[in-house]
Enzyme design. Sequence first.
Site, PDB file in Angstrom:
ATOM      1  N   CYS A   1       0.835  -1.209   0.000  1.00 41.76           N
ATOM      2  CA  CYS A   1       0.000   0.000   0.000  1.00 41.76           C
ATOM      3  C   CYS A   1       0.866   1.254   0.000  1.00 41.76           C
ATOM      4  O   CYS A   1       0.541   2.253  -0.655  1.00 41.76           O
ATOM      5  CB  CYS A   1      -0.921   0.006   1.216  1.00 41.76           C
ATOM      6  SG  CYS A   1      -2.015  -1.409   1.307  1.00 41.76           S
ATOM      7  N   THR A   2       1.960   1.212   0.731  1.00 41.16           N
ATOM      8  CA  THR A   2       2.864   2.372   0.786  1.00 41.16           C
ATOM      9  C   THR A   2       3.386   2.696  -0.618  1.00 41.16           C
ATOM     10  O   THR A   2       3.418   3.861  -1.034  1.00 41.16           O
ATOM     11  CB  THR A   2       4.031   2.072   1.758  1.00 41.16           C
ATOM     12  OG1 THR A   2       3.474   1.808   3.042  1.00 41.16           O
ATOM     13  CG2 THR A   2       5.001   3.234   1.851  1.00 41.16           C
TER      14      THR A   2
END
Length: 212
Positions: free
Chosen positions: A45-46
């Site tokens: 997600c980062t």
Amino acid sequence: MSLRLGDTVPNFTANTTEGEIDFYEFLADGWGVLFSHPADYTPVCTTELGKTALLKHEFDKRNVKVIAVSVDGIDKHLSWRNDINETQNCSVEFPIIADEDRKVAGLYDMIHPNASETFTVRSLFIIGPDKKLKLSLTYPASTGRNFNEVLRVIDSLQLTAKYSVATPADWKPGEDVIVVPAVSTEDAQKRFTKGVTIVKPYLRYTPQPNID
Ligand code: BEZ
């Protein structure tokens, strides 16, 4: 019930990292990309939010508003955003929805219980200026999405909304496009002044019409 192509997408209000928003007002008369991710402070997600931030100017050029969502709260989003900016060398300037009550997740069917009872999967929706759904995709938690592909689809959608053309497999902006079957070859030769190449009566190419 999940959303299908051509459906009008549901409106909602939500708390985001950029303040309270009304989704339709946020989209205004432009295009939109709404995408969910499983959780803050997770590695894939980062990278996804970082990549989207780095491509923000490309979305802006196409009049596309981008907005992310997960079921984490606003404080967590805000502190994670610092990590994204630091590790991905970017500046996240699009809103991230804090969907703690799962309102947005429910409206857009982003929780797939057989994958996870609690987290949103990697859903992504492209929404047209008419608020209708133009594309949806769902990726598993383990696979980050390709945001250049999302831009490529937007280029195709914006082109094919204006001209009677479709884009072939692996098409990239600037390459030849396909004349849609509904247009006769005679009509195509009048409309597409750069020329029409007839490979088969049903397979006809023309240079991309909106570039020199
Ligand atoms: C991730 O974003 O890295 C991730 C999130 C949930 C499960 C697996 C990976």
